[in-house]
Scaffold this motif. Sequence first.
Motif, PDB file in Angstrom:
ATOM      1  N   THR A   1       5.631  30.174  -2.008  1.00  0.00           N
ATOM      2  CA  THR A   1       5.818  28.917  -1.270  1.00  0.00           C
ATOM      3  C   THR A   1       5.724  27.727  -2.218  1.00  0.00           C
ATOM      4  OG1 THR A   1       4.810  29.917   0.674  1.00  0.00           O
ATOM      5  CG2 THR A   1       4.926  27.505   0.633  1.00  0.00           C
ATOM      6  N   GLU A   2       6.672  26.828  -2.102  1.00  0.00           N
ATOM      7  CA  GLU A   2       6.560  25.529  -2.788  1.00  0.00           C
ATOM      8  C   GLU A   2       6.664  24.457  -1.702  1.00  0.00           C
ATOM      9  OE1 GLU A   2       6.305  24.637  -6.121  1.00  0.00           O
ATOM     10  OE2 GLU A   2       6.342  26.675  -6.952  1.00  0.00           O
ATOM     11  N   VAL A   3       5.708  23.569  -1.699  1.00  0.00           N
ATOM     12  CA  VAL A   3       5.764  22.464  -0.741  1.00  0.00           C
ATOM     13  C   VAL A   3       5.216  21.220  -1.422  1.00  0.00           C
ATOM     14  CG1 VAL A   3       3.534  23.120   0.310  1.00  0.00           C
ATOM     15  CG2 VAL A   3       5.100  21.678   1.582  1.00  0.00           C
ATOM     16  N   ARG A   4       5.844  20.095  -1.139  1.00  0.00           N
ATOM     17  CA  ARG A   4       5.359  18.820  -1.686  1.00  0.00           C
ATOM     18  C   ARG A   4       5.143  17.841  -0.541  1.00  0.00           C
ATOM     19  NH1 ARG A   4       5.646  22.087  -5.024  1.00  0.00           N
ATOM     20  NH2 ARG A   4       6.636  21.979  -7.070  1.00  0.00           N
ATOM     21  N   ARG A   5       4.011  17.226  -0.598  1.00  0.00           N
ATOM     22  CA  ARG A   5       3.829  16.121   0.334  1.00  0.00           C
ATOM     23  C   ARG A   5       4.499  14.881  -0.238  1.00  0.00           C
ATOM     24  NH1 ARG A   5       1.179  17.008   4.657  1.00  0.00           N
ATOM     25  NH2 ARG A   5       1.182  14.826   5.297  1.00  0.00           N
ATOM     26  N   GLY A   6       5.063  14.098   0.641  1.00  0.00           N
ATOM     27  CA  GLY A   6       5.731  12.874   0.215  1.00  0.00           C
ATOM     28  C   GLY A   6       4.839  11.672   0.482  1.00  0.00           C
ATOM     29  N   ARG A   7       5.026  10.695  -0.333  1.00  0.00           N
ATOM     30  CA  ARG A   7       4.305   9.457  -0.118  1.00  0.00           C
ATOM     31  C   ARG A   7       5.321   8.322  -0.214  1.00  0.00           C
ATOM     32  NH1 ARG A   7      -1.029   8.312  -3.601  1.00  0.00           N
ATOM     33  NH2 ARG A   7      -1.486  10.496  -3.148  1.00  0.00           N
ATOM     34  N   ARG A   8       5.036   7.238   0.443  1.00  0.00           N
ATOM     35  CA  ARG A   8       5.927   6.092   0.287  1.00  0.00           C
ATOM     36  C   ARG A   8       5.117   4.846  -0.031  1.00  0.00           C
ATOM     37  NH1 ARG A   8       8.258   5.108   6.481  1.00  0.00           N
ATOM     38  NH2 ARG A   8       6.289   4.479   7.438  1.00  0.00           N
ATOM     39  N   PHE A   9       5.787   3.947  -0.758  1.00  0.00           N
ATOM     40  CA  PHE A   9       5.196   2.642  -1.046  1.00  0.00           C
ATOM     41  C   PHE A   9       5.725   1.669  -0.010  1.00  0.00           C
ATOM     42  CE2 PHE A   9       5.267  -1.587  -2.741  1.00  0.00           C
ATOM     43  CZ  PHE A   9       4.025  -1.714  -3.343  1.00  0.00           C
ATOM     44  N   VAL A  10       4.841   0.827   0.497  1.00  0.00           N
ATOM     45  CA  VAL A  10       5.234  -0.125   1.537  1.00  0.00           C
ATOM     46  C   VAL A  10       4.921  -1.547   1.084  1.00  0.00           C
ATOM     47  CG1 VAL A  10       5.078  -0.661   3.994  1.00  0.00           C
ATOM     48  CG2 VAL A  10       4.332   1.592   3.181  1.00  0.00           C
ATOM     49  N   ALA A  11       5.907  -2.413   1.151  1.00  0.00           N
ATOM     50  CA  ALA A  11       5.672  -3.848   0.985  1.00  0.00           C
ATOM     51  C   ALA A  11       6.046  -4.489   2.315  1.00  0.00           C
ATOM     52  CB  ALA A  11       6.523  -4.430  -0.136  1.00  0.00           C
ATOM     53  N   SER A  12       5.123  -5.252   2.886  1.00  0.00           N
ATOM     54  CA  SER A  12       5.405  -5.764   4.224  1.00  0.00           C
ATOM     55  C   SER A  12       4.829  -7.152   4.442  1.00  0.00           C
ATOM     56  CB  SER A  12       4.828  -4.816   5.282  1.00  0.00           C
ATOM     57  OG  SER A  12       3.421  -4.796   5.215  1.00  0.00           O
ATOM     58  N   SER A  13       5.404  -7.822   5.414  1.00  0.00           N
ATOM     59  CA  SER A  13       4.818  -9.069   5.901  1.00  0.00           C
ATOM     60  C   SER A  13       5.193  -9.220   7.364  1.00  0.00           C
ATOM     61  CB  SER A  13       5.296 -10.274   5.086  1.00  0.00           C
ATOM     62  OG  SER A  13       6.626 -10.550   5.403  1.00  0.00           O
TER      63      SER A  13
ATOM     64  N   HIS B   1       0.839  -1.199   0.000  1.00  0.00           N
ATOM     65  CA  HIS B   1       0.000   0.000   0.000  1.00  0.00           C
ATOM     66  C   HIS B   1       0.871   1.245   0.000  1.00  0.00           C
ATOM     67  CE1 HIS B   1       0.908  -0.265   4.292  1.00  0.00           C
ATOM     68  NE2 HIS B   1       0.391   0.919   4.469  1.00  0.00           N
ATOM     69  N   GLU B   2       0.199   2.383  -0.116  1.00  0.00           N
ATOM     70  CA  GLU B   2       0.888   3.665  -0.057  1.00  0.00           C
ATOM     71  C   GLU B   2       0.580   4.327   1.273  1.00  0.00           C
ATOM     72  OE1 GLU B   2       0.495   5.911  -4.099  1.00  0.00           O
ATOM     73  OE2 GLU B   2      -1.297   4.715  -3.757  1.00  0.00           O
ATOM     74  N   GLU B   3       1.544   5.103   1.750  1.00  0.00           N
ATOM     75  CA  GLU B   3       1.321   5.874   2.974  1.00  0.00           C
ATOM     76  C   GLU B   3       1.706   7.324   2.737  1.00  0.00           C
ATOM     77  OE1 GLU B   3       2.295   2.521   6.433  1.00  0.00           O
ATOM     78  OE2 GLU B   3       3.746   4.100   6.039  1.00  0.00           O
ATOM     79  N   ASP B   4       0.912   8.216   3.280  1.00  0.00           N
ATOM     80  CA  ASP B   4       1.330   9.611   3.339  1.00  0.00           C
ATOM     81  C   ASP B   4       2.549   9.665   4.249  1.00  0.00           C
ATOM     82  OD1 ASP B   4       0.362  12.636   3.051  1.00  0.00           O
ATOM     83  OD2 ASP B   4       1.115  12.317   5.079  1.00  0.00           O
ATOM     84  N   PHE B   5       3.584  10.415   3.825  1.00  0.00           N
ATOM     85  CA  PHE B   5       4.771  10.450   4.685  1.00  0.00           C
ATOM     86  C   PHE B   5       5.200  11.899   4.974  1.00  0.00           C
ATOM     87  CE2 PHE B   5       9.216   9.446   5.935  1.00  0.00           C
ATOM     88  CZ  PHE B   5       8.874   8.634   7.009  1.00  0.00           C
ATOM     89  N   GLY B   6       4.205  12.740   5.262  1.00  0.00           N
ATOM     90  CA  GLY B   6       4.537  14.112   5.661  1.00  0.00           C
ATOM     91  C   GLY B   6       5.111  14.901   4.499  1.00  0.00           C
ATOM     92  N   ILE B   7       5.845  15.954   4.802  1.00  0.00           N
ATOM     93  CA  ILE B   7       6.346  16.751   3.688  1.00  0.00           C
ATOM     94  C   ILE B   7       7.592  16.119   3.094  1.00  0.00           C
ATOM     95  CG2 ILE B   7       5.323  18.979   4.344  1.00  0.00           C
ATOM     96  CD1 ILE B   7       8.158  19.790   5.304  1.00  0.00           C
ATOM     97  N   LEU B   8       7.648  16.155   1.766  1.00  0.00           N
ATOM     98  CA  LEU B   8       8.829  15.675   1.035  1.00  0.00           C
ATOM     99  C   LEU B   8       9.873  16.789   0.986  1.00  0.00           C
ATOM    100  CD1 LEU B   8      10.155  13.519  -0.852  1.00  0.00           C
ATOM    101  CD2 LEU B   8       8.856  14.538  -2.733  1.00  0.00           C
ATOM    102  N   TRP B   9       9.426  18.007   0.676  1.00  0.00           N
ATOM    103  CA  TRP B   9      10.294  19.179   0.753  1.00  0.00           C
ATOM    104  C   TRP B   9       9.448  20.439   0.767  1.00  0.00           C
ATOM    105  CZ3 TRP B   9      10.120  22.657  -3.345  1.00  0.00           C
ATOM    106  CH2 TRP B   9       9.671  22.171  -4.584  1.00  0.00           C
ATOM    107  N   LYS B  10      10.084  21.538   1.179  1.00  0.00           N
ATOM    108  CA  LYS B  10       9.372  22.812   1.270  1.00  0.00           C
ATOM    109  C   LYS B  10      10.347  23.968   1.235  1.00  0.00           C
ATOM    110  CE  LYS B  10       6.279  25.543   4.122  1.00  0.00           C
ATOM    111  NZ  LYS B  10       5.176  25.536   5.080  1.00  0.00           N
TER     112      LYS B  10
END
Length: 632
Positions: free
Chosen positions: A358-370, A341-350
């Motif tokens: 102002t330029e700001v990007r939210r970061g997202r991450r992909f997670v593979a888990s077991s 799944h994907e998770e919101d991971f706060g700000i990527l940069w700002k």
Amino acid sequence: MSELRHPLDPLSSEEQIEIVTHAREAWKLGDHHLFAMVQLEEPSKAFIKSFKQGDSFQRYARVTIWDRLRALVSEGVISTSGEVKSWSEIPGAKAPVLGVESEIAIKVAREDAGVIAALVKRGITDVSTVHMETWPIGAQIPAHLDDGRRLIWTPMWHQPTPDANFYAHPINGLHAIVDIDAEKVVAIEDNDNIPIPQTPGPYRESQTGATVKLKELMIHQPDGASFTVNGWKIDWERWSFRIGFDQREGLVIHDVRFSDEGKERTIAHRLSIAELVIPYGDPSQGAYRKNAFDTGEFGLGNFTNSLTLGCDCLGEIVYLDASVTEGNGNVRTIKNAICMHEEDFGILWKHIDVDGHTEVRRGRRFVASSIVTVNNYEYGYFWYFYQDGSIEFEAKLTGIVLTLADTPGKSHPSATELEPGLWAPYHQHILCARMDIDIDGSDNSVVEVESFAHPIGEKNPYGGAYETRETILKSEKSAQRLIDPMKSRFWKIINPNKKNHVGQSIGYKLIPGHTTYPLAHEESVLGKRAGFMYKHLWVTPNKEQERYPAGDYPFQHEGGAGLPDWTSADRPTENTDVVLWYVFGTNHIPRTEDWPVMPVERTGFHLKPSGFFRRSPGMDVAPSEAVETTCH
Ligand code: NI
């Protein structure tokens, strides 16, 4: 073969059933032959590189057989159509503990008159209220039993009611030693009469009430997830990689690539956690042997959980099932074994410019888990992929600490008292990642980078200057390294044949996270068996047969196998296909707050691009839509 099939796909249940059938026929296996391990025999890197989707290919499995009559391991490689590539006996090797063997060991221990008498002496007349676990005995074997036989050791707990947390009630100082192949108890260690602690350790909702509630949090992806799953291949953002699954290692990541301004670049061929060992640091009878190699002595993948939406994972989830072959040849499918799944991971940069822009990007991450459950503990393996080109591995440790009993309030220097008379021994969780990293190709080198300052003087006139020093780890012995936070030490995997726009070798850096160092002496029985623990980093030339840092068969092995053995040849590791072995973990001094179920502890590391990209890949990420406006 369906078009989607790829040579690195895990063996399906249908394939494993075929493998079992053909293996029985080809090698004339009877009921006394147990399937210790059925693993995909991964094709060579060269084959994978030249493979094109749609090419036909054969599927091979590496099958490990334990012959209970001859007490012998054999290994064979056989195709799903029954073509045998190899078959050989491995004298002296012992297979990991198999589920069917654990059942046998528990059955004979429960029926043993000596065990029953020892329980009665402790006031337990109903043996069905005793929980027994089957632990590998390690290499600390009573002399009269140390003749090469295969032994299991059984710690015990009392479970006064069927839903009671039995770990609250250790039966201290009583262990049966079972000869698994002979199916009998060959020794009883009964050397303590500490009363069984009685304070319960409730953790079920029905027992705790669990009344602390927050308002609902929804993870809502109205347009669906941003990744695509094609068989076992994942494409997300600019990343592509394949998910793998192995009976011994569990979750595996293959063939990691990143599309850099439209050009696909390779980063890693294979990433896995190749061993996990838990050295216990308490000399008492109930703890000193508890040094299980959860990967090599159990087969970690066997214990993979079926995950539940909304509980283990939240959001738009895609699950993959995995299958394992059990000792008796039955193939068991684990539904929802791997969560993606994907998770919101706060700000990527700002950044806010002086004009207020102002330029700001939210970061997202992909997670593979077991997640696996091995007796008392849960281990989550989480691989994260980020939009700045970095990769993270995180092990999440939870579950119940191992317990033993001692006199309430007594000085017991290697354990924490959780409740009166209930103690949790100190221990460490040591993991070893095996990483076949390929930075824009296979020929790579590993560089150690440290920061240092010259003395105040000509090179450092104001005293605040510092520089970095890079050392190429040219051979296996020079590449056995420890972390050093005082020198901000890290390692860089570079491709010395590819330079970036400023003339530097492209690379990725391996950044240690929270970790530990073994407390067990190197010359101790465990120290020898897990010799890989004593360096945080090892680098070896890539050999397909060098897969496990404590050797192929750690069960009852006296030690020396694996990394310490291979690297004694001091083979060159410069500008060649290298494998990085990164050892990390956590030193667990249990807290009362780790009881009755330990909140998640984390340990892991990062792989971050370092001179690999011309600029931050995060620049290309579009701003997300804010509630009322675009996030500028
Ligand atoms: Ni722990």
